[in-house]
Each structure stands twice: as structure tokens, then as C-alpha cells.
Design a protein around this motif. Sequence first.
Motif, PDB file in Angstrom:
ATOM      1  N   PHE A   5       0.830  -1.203   0.000  1.00 53.62           N
ATOM      2  CA  PHE A   5       0.000   0.000   0.000  1.00 53.62           C
ATOM      3  C   PHE A   5       0.867   1.256   0.000  1.00 53.62           C
ATOM      4  CE2 PHE A   5      -3.801  -2.278   2.204  1.00 53.62           C
ATOM      5  CZ  PHE A   5      -4.054  -2.983   1.038  1.00 53.62           C
ATOM      6  N   SER A   6       1.986   1.251   0.726  1.00 56.56           N
ATOM      7  CA  SER A   6       2.896   2.395   0.692  1.00 56.56           C
ATOM      8  C   SER A   6       3.497   2.563  -0.703  1.00 56.56           C
ATOM      9  CB  SER A   6       4.008   2.236   1.727  1.00 56.56           C
ATOM     10  OG  SER A   6       3.489   2.387   3.025  1.00 56.56           O
ATOM     11  N   ARG A   7       3.719   1.453  -1.376  1.00 55.81           N
ATOM     12  CA  ARG A   7       4.245   1.505  -2.737  1.00 55.81           C
ATOM     13  C   ARG A   7       3.189   2.054  -3.703  1.00 55.81           C
ATOM     14  NH1 ARG A   7       6.601  -4.174  -3.822  1.00 55.81           N
ATOM     15  NH2 ARG A   7       7.458  -3.159  -5.657  1.00 55.81           N
ATOM     16  N   ILE A   8       1.916   1.802  -3.425  1.00 55.21           N
ATOM     17  CA  ILE A   8       0.834   2.398  -4.214  1.00 55.21           C
ATOM     18  C   ILE A   8       0.790   3.898  -3.942  1.00 55.21           C
ATOM     19  CG2 ILE A   8      -1.692   2.568  -4.412  1.00 55.21           C
ATOM     20  CD1 ILE A   8      -1.725  -0.540  -4.053  1.00 55.21           C
ATOM     21  N   VAL A   9       0.882   4.298  -2.677  1.00 57.40           N
ATOM     22  CA  VAL A   9       0.860   5.720  -2.306  1.00 57.40           C
ATOM     23  C   VAL A   9       1.991   6.465  -3.015  1.00 57.40           C
ATOM     24  CG1 VAL A   9       1.245   7.347  -0.409  1.00 57.40           C
ATOM     25  CG2 VAL A   9      -0.294   5.401  -0.085  1.00 57.40           C
ATOM     26  N   SER A  10       3.168   5.865  -3.066  1.00 54.33           N
ATOM     27  CA  SER A  10       4.328   6.535  -3.681  1.00 54.33           C
ATOM     28  C   SER A  10       4.272   6.537  -5.204  1.00 54.33           C
ATOM     29  CB  SER A  10       5.623   5.864  -3.216  1.00 54.33           C
ATOM     30  OG  SER A  10       5.776   4.592  -3.834  1.00 54.33           O
ATOM     31  N   GLY A  11       3.340   5.779  -5.792  1.00 55.11           N
ATOM     32  CA  GLY A  11       3.232   5.710  -7.246  1.00 55.11           C
ATOM     33  C   GLY A  11       4.092   4.623  -7.859  1.00 55.11           C
ATOM     34  N   GLU A  12       4.798   3.869  -7.029  1.00 50.55           N
ATOM     35  CA  GLU A  12       5.651   2.793  -7.512  1.00 50.55           C
ATOM     36  C   GLU A  12       4.830   1.656  -8.125  1.00 50.55           C
ATOM     37  OE1 GLU A  12       8.768  -0.374  -5.498  1.00 50.55           O
ATOM     38  OE2 GLU A  12       8.331   1.485  -4.438  1.00 50.55           O
ATOM     39  N   ILE A  13       3.631   1.431  -7.573  1.00 49.98           N
ATOM     40  CA  ILE A  13       2.708   0.417  -8.074  1.00 49.98           C
ATOM     41  C   ILE A  13       1.413   1.128  -8.472  1.00 49.98           C
ATOM     42  CG2 ILE A  13       1.328  -1.609  -7.455  1.00 49.98           C
ATOM     43  CD1 ILE A  13       3.526  -2.397  -5.511  1.00 49.98           C
ATOM     44  N   PRO A  14       0.880   0.859  -9.667  1.00 51.59           N
ATOM     45  CA  PRO A  14      -0.361   1.521 -10.083  1.00 51.59           C
ATOM     46  C   PRO A  14      -1.572   0.994  -9.305  1.00 51.59           C
ATOM     47  CG  PRO A  14       0.304  -0.091 -11.717  1.00 51.59           C
ATOM     48  CD  PRO A  14       1.402  -0.064 -10.682  1.00 51.59           C
ATOM     49  N   ALA A  15      -2.606   1.804  -9.270  1.00 56.17           N
ATOM     50  CA  ALA A  15      -3.853   1.414  -8.604  1.00 56.17           C
ATOM     51  C   ALA A  15      -5.016   2.088  -9.313  1.00 56.17           C
ATOM     52  CB  ALA A  15      -3.822   1.823  -7.134  1.00 56.17           C
ATOM     53  N   TYR A  16      -6.186   1.528  -9.117  1.00 54.47           N
ATOM     54  CA  TYR A  16      -7.426   2.116  -9.643  1.00 54.47           C
ATOM     55  C   TYR A  16      -7.960   3.041  -8.560  1.00 54.47           C
ATOM     56  CZ  TYR A  16      -6.889  -1.596 -13.052  1.00 54.47           C
ATOM     57  OH  TYR A  16      -6.391  -2.428 -14.029  1.00 54.47           O
ATOM     58  N   LYS A  17      -7.446   4.276  -8.584  1.00 55.42           N
ATOM     59  CA  LYS A  17      -7.749   5.236  -7.521  1.00 55.42           C
ATOM     60  C   LYS A  17      -9.171   5.761  -7.622  1.00 55.42           C
ATOM     61  CE  LYS A  17      -3.009   6.766  -6.820  1.00 55.42           C
ATOM     62  NZ  LYS A  17      -2.093   7.923  -6.824  1.00 55.42           N
ATOM     63  N   ILE A  18      -9.766   5.914  -6.444  1.00 60.05           N
ATOM     64  CA  ILE A  18     -11.111   6.469  -6.319  1.00 60.05           C
ATOM     65  C   ILE A  18     -11.030   7.906  -5.828  1.00 60.05           C
ATOM     66  CG2 ILE A  18     -13.347   6.256  -5.147  1.00 60.05           C
ATOM     67  CD1 ILE A  18     -12.679   3.913  -7.088  1.00 60.05           C
ATOM     68  N   ALA A  19     -10.281   8.131  -4.758  1.00 58.98           N
ATOM     69  CA  ALA A  19     -10.151   9.472  -4.178  1.00 58.98           C
ATOM     70  C   ALA A  19      -8.867   9.527  -3.383  1.00 58.98           C
ATOM     71  CB  ALA A  19     -11.344   9.785  -3.287  1.00 58.98           C
ATOM     72  N   GLU A  20      -8.371  10.776  -3.208  1.00 63.81           N
ATOM     73  CA  GLU A  20      -7.111  10.953  -2.504  1.00 63.81           C
ATOM     74  C   GLU A  20      -7.073  12.325  -1.854  1.00 63.81           C
ATOM     75  OE1 GLU A  20      -2.378  10.338  -3.576  1.00 63.81           O
ATOM     76  OE2 GLU A  20      -3.823  10.498  -5.211  1.00 63.81           O
ATOM     77  N   THR A  21      -6.528  12.361  -0.654  1.00 59.95           N
ATOM     78  CA  THR A  21      -6.238  13.618   0.032  1.00 59.95           C
ATOM     79  C   THR A  21      -4.764  13.575   0.422  1.00 59.95           C
ATOM     80  OG1 THR A  21      -6.674  12.824   2.282  1.00 59.95           O
ATOM     81  CG2 THR A  21      -8.592  13.640   1.019  1.00 59.95           C
ATOM     82  N   ASP A  22      -4.317  14.568   1.153  1.00 60.41           N
ATOM     83  CA  ASP A  22      -2.936  14.558   1.628  1.00 60.41           C
ATOM     84  C   ASP A  22      -2.664  13.369   2.543  1.00 60.41           C
ATOM     85  OD1 ASP A  22      -2.373  16.867   0.216  1.00 60.41           O
ATOM     86  OD2 ASP A  22      -2.608  18.193   1.943  1.00 60.41           O
ATOM     87  N   LEU A  25      -6.100   7.611   1.017  1.00 60.84           N
ATOM     88  CA  LEU A  25      -6.265   7.152  -0.357  1.00 60.84           C
ATOM     89  C   LEU A  25      -7.314   6.052  -0.381  1.00 60.84           C
ATOM     90  CD1 LEU A  25      -5.252   7.069  -3.335  1.00 60.84           C
ATOM     91  CD2 LEU A  25      -3.525   5.413  -2.578  1.00 60.84           C
ATOM     92  N   ALA A  26      -8.183   6.096  -1.381  1.00 60.85           N
ATOM     93  CA  ALA A  26      -9.165   5.038  -1.626  1.00 60.85           C
ATOM     94  C   ALA A  26      -8.917   4.503  -3.034  1.00 60.85           C
ATOM     95  CB  ALA A  26     -10.587   5.576  -1.502  1.00 60.85           C
ATOM     96  N   PHE A  27      -8.878   3.182  -3.154  1.00 56.70           N
ATOM     97  CA  PHE A  27      -8.639   2.556  -4.452  1.00 56.70           C
ATOM     98  C   PHE A  27      -9.312   1.190  -4.472  1.00 56.70           C
ATOM     99  CE2 PHE A  27      -5.136   1.775  -1.578  1.00 56.70           C
ATOM    100  CZ  PHE A  27      -4.878   0.419  -1.678  1.00 56.70           C
ATOM    101  N   LEU A  28      -9.577   0.694  -5.677  1.00 60.50           N
ATOM    102  CA  LEU A  28     -10.232  -0.604  -5.813  1.00 60.50           C
ATOM    103  C   LEU A  28      -9.299  -1.728  -5.383  1.00 60.50           C
ATOM    104  CD1 LEU A  28     -12.085  -0.260  -9.241  1.00 60.50           C
ATOM    105  CD2 LEU A  28     -13.031  -0.037  -6.926  1.00 60.50           C
ATOM    106  N   ASP A  29      -9.845  -2.694  -4.678  1.00 64.66           N
ATOM    107  CA  ASP A  29      -9.125  -3.902  -4.315  1.00 64.66           C
ATOM    108  C   ASP A  29      -8.963  -4.731  -5.586  1.00 64.66           C
ATOM    109  OD1 ASP A  29      -8.410  -6.506  -3.371  1.00 64.66           O
ATOM    110  OD2 ASP A  29      -9.330  -6.055  -1.432  1.00 64.66           O
ATOM    111  N   VAL A  30      -7.740  -5.119  -5.923  1.00 63.88           N
ATOM    112  CA  VAL A  30      -7.525  -5.902  -7.154  1.00 63.88           C
ATOM    113  C   VAL A  30      -7.841  -7.379  -6.961  1.00 63.88           C
ATOM    114  CG1 VAL A  30      -5.921  -4.281  -8.233  1.00 63.88           C
ATOM    115  CG2 VAL A  30      -5.037  -6.120  -6.774  1.00 63.88           C
ATOM    116  N   PHE A  31      -8.188  -7.753  -5.736  1.00 63.49           N
ATOM    117  CA  PHE A  31      -8.668  -9.108  -5.456  1.00 63.49           C
ATOM    118  C   PHE A  31     -10.032  -8.981  -4.767  1.00 63.49           C
ATOM    119  CE2 PHE A  31      -4.003  -9.394  -5.286  1.00 63.49           C
ATOM    120  CZ  PHE A  31      -3.802 -10.244  -6.358  1.00 63.49           C
TER     121      PHE A  31
END
Length: 129
Positions: A5-22, A25-31
Motif C-alpha cells: 500500500f505504501s508503494r501504491i501511495v508513492s506511485g511505484e505500483i499503479p492502482a485504480y484510484k477512487i479518491a485521494e487527500t494529503d 487514499l481510496a482505491f479498488l481492491d484488485v482481489f
Amino acid sequence: MASIFSRIVSGEIPAYKIAETDDYLAFLDVFPTVKGHTLVIPKKEVDYLFDLDDELYLGLMKFAKQIAPAIEKAVPCQRIGVAVVGLEVPHAHVHLIPMNSMADMNFNNKLKVSPEEFSEIAARIRSFL
């Protein structure tokens, strides 16, 4: 080592983002257990939900509460279920799951969703925010 999840936050791993603040983060579960299954996380990596300080914990719940109605509008369901399991990834997170029955919360059942479908679902949920 940083959690997935930290790797998703940093942009290292892509995600299907729903919403984000400082802070969140909300994103779709890939499983997912069902279409629209969304994860809500604090960006700060803390392993266990109840180890979050009060401000971060309450902010996470407030953020999740803002996301849930959009999921409910985008994915036909009776309600949005909330689950905290916390064993699969060492980073505090909340599952928001569109439910029509208790079976929709069965974490042993994983739905196969195409990348195109994930993108479409994420866009549909974002459209209701």
C-alpha cells in the motif's frame, strides 16, 4: 520494507484510484469479493488499525464515510459493508464492500475483473463523489 500500500501511495505500483487527500487514499481492491470492493488507507504506514493515533483513525473513518455513498450509487447494492481484517497487508486499511448478501463479505471468494472493467468501475464511483 514498504508495504504494497505504501508503494501504491508513492506511485511505484499503479492502482485504480477512487479518491485521494494529503493523508488518505481510496482505491479498488484488485482481489475483490465483489465489483466495487474498495480499500481505504491512511497514507502513513501503520501496521494495525488500532495503533493509528486518534486523529488519523477518525480521519480515516470520515474519509471512508465520504467514499461509501459514491460506491453505493455506482454499484447496485443494498448497502456498503465495512470490514477490517488486517492480516493480509501490514498497513492499516478498511474494506468498503457493496453488499446484497452476507456472501459478498466472504474474503475466500475472489472475483476476476478485467483491467478495463476496473477502470470503468473506478470512473463510475469517482463520478458520484
